[in-house]
Design a protein around this motif. Structure first.
Motif, PDB file in Angstrom:
ATOM      1  N   ARG A 286       0.800  -1.222   0.000  1.00  9.69           N
ATOM      2  CA  ARG A 286       0.000   0.000   0.000  1.00  9.69           C
ATOM      3  C   ARG A 286       0.836   1.276   0.000  1.00  9.69           C
ATOM      4  N   ASP A 287       2.143   1.154   0.058  1.00 11.90           N
ATOM      5  CA  ASP A 287       2.981   2.352   0.069  1.00 11.90           C
ATOM      6  C   ASP A 287       2.903   3.058  -1.280  1.00 11.90           C
ATOM      7  N   PRO A 288       3.072   4.374  -1.321  1.00 11.32           N
ATOM      8  CA  PRO A 288       2.941   5.139  -2.570  1.00 11.32           C
ATOM      9  C   PRO A 288       3.893   4.673  -3.671  1.00 11.32           C
ATOM     10  N   LEU A 289       5.133   4.306  -3.294  1.00  5.19           N
ATOM     11  CA  LEU A 289       6.114   3.879  -4.298  1.00  5.19           C
ATOM     12  C   LEU A 289       5.621   2.646  -5.043  1.00  5.19           C
ATOM     13  N   SER A 290       5.172   1.631  -4.306  1.00  4.04           N
ATOM     14  CA  SER A 290       4.661   0.413  -4.937  1.00  4.04           C
ATOM     15  C   SER A 290       3.387   0.700  -5.721  1.00  4.04           C
ATOM     16  N   TYR A 291       2.522   1.530  -5.162  1.00  5.93           N
ATOM     17  CA  TYR A 291       1.235   1.840  -5.794  1.00  5.93           C
ATOM     18  C   TYR A 291       1.440   2.397  -7.205  1.00  5.93           C
ATOM     19  N   TRP A 292       2.302   3.408  -7.322  1.00  7.84           N
ATOM     20  CA  TRP A 292       2.488   4.054  -8.621  1.00  7.84           C
ATOM     21  C   TRP A 292       3.356   3.218  -9.557  1.00  7.84           C
ATOM     22  N   TYR A 293       4.360   2.562  -9.013  1.00  9.76           N
ATOM     23  CA  TYR A 293       5.233   1.751  -9.871  1.00  9.76           C
ATOM     24  C   TYR A 293       4.448   0.601 -10.503  1.00  9.76           C
ATOM     25  N   ILE A 294       3.706  -0.141  -9.689  1.00 10.71           N
ATOM     26  CA  ILE A 294       2.927  -1.263 -10.219  1.00 10.71           C
ATOM     27  C   ILE A 294       1.892  -0.773 -11.223  1.00 10.71           C
ATOM     28  N   GLY A 295       1.236   0.348 -10.929  1.00  7.77           N
ATOM     29  CA  GLY A 295       0.195   0.860 -11.808  1.00  7.77           C
ATOM     30  C   GLY A 295       0.714   1.347 -13.140  1.00  7.77           C
ATOM     31  N   ILE A 296       1.846   2.060 -13.111  1.00  9.01           N
ATOM     32  CA  ILE A 296       2.359   2.678 -14.345  1.00  9.01           C
ATOM     33  C   ILE A 296       3.330   1.761 -15.086  1.00  9.01           C
ATOM     34  N   ALA A 297       4.344   1.243 -14.381  1.00 10.49           N
ATOM     35  CA  ALA A 297       5.427   0.514 -15.042  1.00 10.49           C
ATOM     36  C   ALA A 297       5.059  -0.917 -15.406  1.00 10.49           C
ATOM     37  N   ILE A 298       4.133  -1.539 -14.667  1.00 14.66           N
ATOM     38  CA  ILE A 298       3.801  -2.946 -14.936  1.00 14.66           C
ATOM     39  C   ILE A 298       2.414  -3.084 -15.563  1.00 14.66           C
ATOM     40  N   ILE A 299       1.393  -2.560 -14.888  1.00 15.37           N
ATOM     41  CA  ILE A 299       0.034  -2.704 -15.415  1.00 15.37           C
ATOM     42  C   ILE A 299      -0.138  -1.926 -16.720  1.00 15.37           C
ATOM     43  N   GLY A 300       0.519  -0.777 -16.833  1.00 11.76           N
ATOM     44  CA  GLY A 300       0.439   0.018 -18.068  1.00 11.76           C
ATOM     45  C   GLY A 300       0.827  -0.779 -19.301  1.00 11.76           C
ATOM     46  N   PRO A 301       2.059  -1.345 -19.358  1.00 10.74           N
ATOM     47  CA  PRO A 301       2.436  -2.171 -20.521  1.00 10.74           C
ATOM     48  C   PRO A 301       1.560  -3.409 -20.704  1.00 10.74           C
ATOM     49  N   LEU A 302       1.061  -3.973 -19.611  1.00 12.59           N
ATOM     50  CA  LEU A 302       0.171  -5.123 -19.730  1.00 12.59           C
ATOM     51  C   LEU A 302      -1.107  -4.755 -20.469  1.00 12.59           C
ATOM     52  N   LEU A 303      -1.673  -3.603 -20.120  1.00  9.57           N
ATOM     53  CA  LEU A 303      -2.894  -3.149 -20.800  1.00  9.57           C
ATOM     54  C   LEU A 303      -2.620  -2.856 -22.275  1.00  9.57           C
ATOM     55  N   LEU A 304      -1.484  -2.232 -22.554  1.00 13.97           N
ATOM     56  CA  LEU A 304      -1.122  -1.951 -23.947  1.00 13.97           C
ATOM     57  C   LEU A 304      -0.928  -3.247 -24.733  1.00 13.97           C
TER      58      LEU A 304
END
Length: 343
Positions: A286-304
């Protein structure tokens, strides 16, 4: 020229990712998590020096550096040999799918490719057995032996079978991060045995075992991600190579069940990966670093990657979707660098 093309057959970029994955499991996941645990312990101890604590003298990854380097080298050599033998048996398919990129039988003779496979596999097996012997974990000598056999059977038989080939490649990929844990964690447990409970100056006790067990969850999480994401990559590759695979008599999912179902399965697996990531992020990270990294760097390319897979019709488009999947995989592995900074 021959040596350069022989090196290309091993797919150096993929081998670099394998080596980086193992390094990140040791220094990012295990080393980083142990560092977090030490911070938590020191917060309870206060100003007491670390030397006053009942901890092993080297509180970190326990595998000697030389043996770890040999373990990485063993894994990389066996993977490189597997890539060579895969191209050796895929010559007919590659002449249809990518005629300009065929190496075996042209610039590299077939017997040279086979010899290189045997030499690399043999050295990898010997190094893996040596590491198992020196660490006292003899049973893990079976890992390089299994990998060599699995890569051979995949290239000669299972690649052309429905589902089982994809599952075997995904299993071998998941074995890369898992192998580090299978060596490092028993050695860490051996070092920690006399110090499972640390006595604090205020009379309290700090139990280390639950903290140690969390490392297994981290390693298994990376292995599961590697397995699922590789399944998606294999499906995307099968859709890209359907023309050559069909000519060679392969029974891949897009050939047997059709491109529609292959797309659905790829997107379903991407959906499962995203759902698992969102669950982990909401429950444990739940920390901000993990929240944004997982959302942008991992889930982002997965959605693309899912979007490109859905829209793809030509081989180049499926390859683009697969490359985006590889970006997500590299980003997920790189998350290991952030573990030591999680509160």
């Amino acid at each position: 020229m021959v040596m350069k093309d022989l090196l290309r057959l091993t797919r150096p970029l993929n081998l670099l990712i394998i080596a980086a994955t193992m390094l990140l499991m040791r220094y990012g996941v295990i080393g980083g998590h142990l560092e977090r645990g030490l911070r938590q312990l020191m917060a309870q101890v206060g100003d007491v020096e670390r030397a006053d604590l009942i901890l092993p003298p080297h509180f970190g990854p326990q595998m000697p550096l030389l043996l770890f380097v040999l373990l990485v080298l063993s894994t990389v050599l066996i993977a490189g040999a597997g890539n060579i033998i895969n191209d050796y048996f895929d010559t007919r398919i590659d002449r249809i799918n990518k005629p300009d990129e065929v190496i075996v039988g042209r610039t590299v003779k077939r017997r040279v490719a086979m010899t290189a496979h045997a030499v690399l596999s043999g050295i990898g097996l010997l190094l893996g057995a040596f590491v198992a012997w020196r660490t006292g974990l003899w049973k893990w000598a079976s890992i390089p032996a299994f990998a060599i056999g699995a890569l051979w059977v995949y290239s000669t038989t299972f690649k052309r079978k429905l589902i089982i080939g994809n599952g075997l490649v995904a299993t071998l990929t998941a074995l890369v991060p898992l192998t580090v844990g299978l060596y490092e964690l028993p050695l860490l447990q051996r070092a920690m045995d006399p110090a499972w409970v640390v006595a604090l100056p205020n009379g309290d006790q700090y139990e280390m075992q639950p903290f140690y067990m969390e490392l297994w969850y981290w390693i298994l999480a990376f292995a599961v991600f590697a397995f699922l994401s590789t399944l998606v990559r294999e499906l995307q590759k099968d859709m890209a190579d359907v023309k050559g695979d069909e000519a060679d008599g392969c029974r891949t999912i897009p050939i047997v069940w059709g491109m529609k179902w292959a797309r659905i399965m790829a997107m379903l697996h991407i959906g499962i990966i995203i759902a698992l990531l969102l669950f982990l992020r909401s429950q444990y990270l739940r920390d901000p670093l993990s929240y944004w990294y997982i959302g942008i760097a991992i889930i982002g390319p997965l959605l693309l990657s899912a979007g490109f897979t859905y829209q793809a019709h030509r081989r180049t488009e499926f390859i683009r979707a697969g490359n985006l999947m590889k970006v997500a995989m590299v980003a997920a592995i790189s998350y290991a660098l952030l573990i030591r900074f999680i509160p």
